[in-house]
Design an enzyme around this catalytic site. Sequence first.
Site, mmCIF file in Angstrom:
data_model
loop_
_atom_site.group_PDB
_atom_site.id
_atom_site.type_symbol
_atom_site.label_atom_id
_atom_site.label_comp_id
_atom_site.label_asym_id
_atom_site.label_seq_id
_atom_site.Cartn_x
_atom_site.Cartn_y
_atom_site.Cartn_z
ATOM 1 N N ASP A 1 0.869 -1.181 0.000
ATOM 2 C CA ASP A 1 0.000 0.000 0.000
ATOM 3 C C ASP A 1 0.899 1.222 0.000
ATOM 4 O OD1 ASP A 1 -2.359 1.623 0.291
ATOM 5 O OD2 ASP A 1 -1.925 1.809 2.424
ATOM 6 N N SER A 2 0.297 2.386 -0.225
ATOM 7 C CA SER A 2 1.064 3.626 -0.157
ATOM 8 C C SER A 2 1.550 3.903 1.265
ATOM 9 C CB SER A 2 0.181 4.783 -0.616
ATOM 10 O OG SER A 2 -0.998 4.807 0.162
ATOM 11 N N TYR B 1 -0.606 8.573 -2.115
ATOM 12 C CA TYR B 1 -0.601 8.443 -3.576
ATOM 13 C C TYR B 1 -1.842 9.127 -4.182
ATOM 14 C CZ TYR B 1 2.812 4.466 -3.544
ATOM 15 O OH TYR B 1 3.900 3.651 -3.414
ATOM 16 N N GLY B 2 -2.881 9.239 -3.370
ATOM 17 C CA GLY B 2 -4.225 9.545 -3.868
ATOM 18 C C GLY B 2 -4.407 10.873 -4.566
ATOM 19 N N CYS C 1 -4.557 -1.280 -1.878
ATOM 20 C CA CYS C 1 -4.628 0.168 -2.031
ATOM 21 C C CYS C 1 -5.649 0.485 -3.123
ATOM 22 C CB CYS C 1 -3.242 0.678 -2.427
ATOM 23 S SG CYS C 1 -3.192 2.442 -2.785
ATOM 24 N N THR D 1 -6.233 3.241 -4.537
ATOM 25 C CA THR D 1 -5.674 4.146 -5.538
ATOM 26 C C THR D 1 -4.866 3.384 -6.578
ATOM 27 O OG1 THR D 1 -5.555 5.816 -3.802
ATOM 28 C CG2 THR D 1 -4.244 6.210 -5.779
ATOM 29 N N GLU E 1 -3.713 8.522 9.055
ATOM 30 C CA GLU E 1 -2.248 8.368 9.189
ATOM 31 C C GLU E 1 -1.734 9.100 10.434
ATOM 32 O OE1 GLU E 1 0.443 7.072 6.940
ATOM 33 O OE2 GLU E 1 -1.062 5.887 5.871
ATOM 34 N N CYS F 1 -11.095 2.776 0.007
ATOM 35 C CA CYS F 1 -9.698 3.043 0.335
ATOM 36 C C CYS F 1 -9.391 2.236 1.590
ATOM 37 C CB CYS F 1 -9.522 4.535 0.604
ATOM 38 S SG CYS F 1 -7.960 4.984 1.379
ATOM 39 N N THR F 2 -8.235 1.592 1.612
ATOM 40 C CA THR F 2 -7.941 0.677 2.715
ATOM 41 C C THR F 2 -7.635 1.402 4.034
ATOM 42 O OG1 THR F 2 -5.728 0.497 1.756
ATOM 43 C CG2 THR F 2 -7.251 -1.328 1.359
ATOM 44 N N HIS F 3 -7.564 2.724 3.994
ATOM 45 C CA HIS F 3 -7.440 3.466 5.253
ATOM 46 C C HIS F 3 -8.795 3.594 5.971
ATOM 47 C CE1 HIS F 3 -3.531 4.771 3.727
ATOM 48 N NE2 HIS F 3 -3.278 5.330 4.885
HETATM 49 N N1 DGL Z 1 -4.744 3.171 1.183
HETATM 50 C C1 DGL Z 1 -4.725 3.926 -0.032
HETATM 51 C C2 DGL Z 1 -5.973 3.672 -0.859
HETATM 52 O O1 DGL Z 1 -6.598 2.696 -0.644
HETATM 53 C C3 DGL Z 1 -4.545 5.303 0.201
HETATM 54 C C4 DGL Z 1 -4.136 6.347 0.086
HETATM 55 C C5 DGL Z 1 -3.239 7.320 -0.500
HETATM 56 O O2 DGL Z 1 -2.064 7.011 -0.547
HETATM 57 O O3 DGL Z 1 -3.715 8.377 -0.877
HETATM 58 O O4 DGL Z 1 -6.346 4.392 -1.722
#
Ligand code: DGL
Length: 272
Positions: free
Chosen positions: A11-12, A43-44, A74, A76, A153, A187-189
């Site tokens: 993931d990012s 990354y988003g 992720c 994204t 985060e 989004c996995t967050h």
């Molecule tokens: N966990 C990433 C996702 O699912 C996230 C976020 C990011 O880096 O912006 O999109």
Amino acid sequence: MPSQNAIGVFDSGLGGLSAVKEFLQLLPNEKIIYFGDTGRVPYGNRSRSTISKYAFQDTNFLLKHNVKMIVAACGTVSSVAGDDLRNNLPVPYTGVVNPTAFAAEKKTRNGKIGIIGTSATINSHSYKLRLEKLNPTLKVYEQACPLFVPLVENGFIRRDDQIVRLVIKRYLSELKEQGIDTLILGCTHYPLLRDTISDFMGDEVELVDSGFETAVYSAKILKENDLLNNDKSVKQPEFFVSDTPDDFKNVAGLFLGRDMEHTVTQIDIEKY
Ligand code: DGL
């Protein structure tokens, strides 16, 4: 490919750990190697070409560990670079979009599904396109929630946190008015904000967790490819990050729902 090899998950940043939590529960005898690109998160809000370049560096790192499967935990990466990864990796691959869209289509009763994700995920319309392909009669509503990742985060995840509640209200009010009965946490967050999101949307809206659905789907792919590990001993995951491991250790326990006793190694991802 030996079935004892690890599953590579990336993931990012920390969000993919919400998927790792599900893998550890569902497939305890599989070894997980996790890479979180903590030095380059988020990354988003980046361009398609940058996200794609990062995704290939992340997967090159995992392939060096001879992983038998790669999971982009992720939303994204799955949305923006998923097809390129699937077509170019030498091992089975899944992102989070397909398994999650599939689950949501099964769950909805009134045919109205909401999707929340990063700006890159929502702008790609990945979930919407997938859902409409599965069932053209669905009504699909999308909403980018760019403040959710920085909140998570930074550990803003308490159910009664007033800032989180306000941001959720701002982003989700329109989806609520549309009368959706299913909401994809794209989004996995976002599973870390699950309770607060549910408090706002109400009990009648079912939340679909992309990490959980992806772990279930990955188990299916491994089985189909005869890659499930026959050695039944419980394996410990290994974690790698691209920035200092200190914060990772503190926050990772929240994602995994358990204390982080495992070592975390910092690597230089630009080398891959
Ligand atoms: N966990 C990433 C996702 O699912 C996230 C976020 C990011 O880096 O912006 O999109």
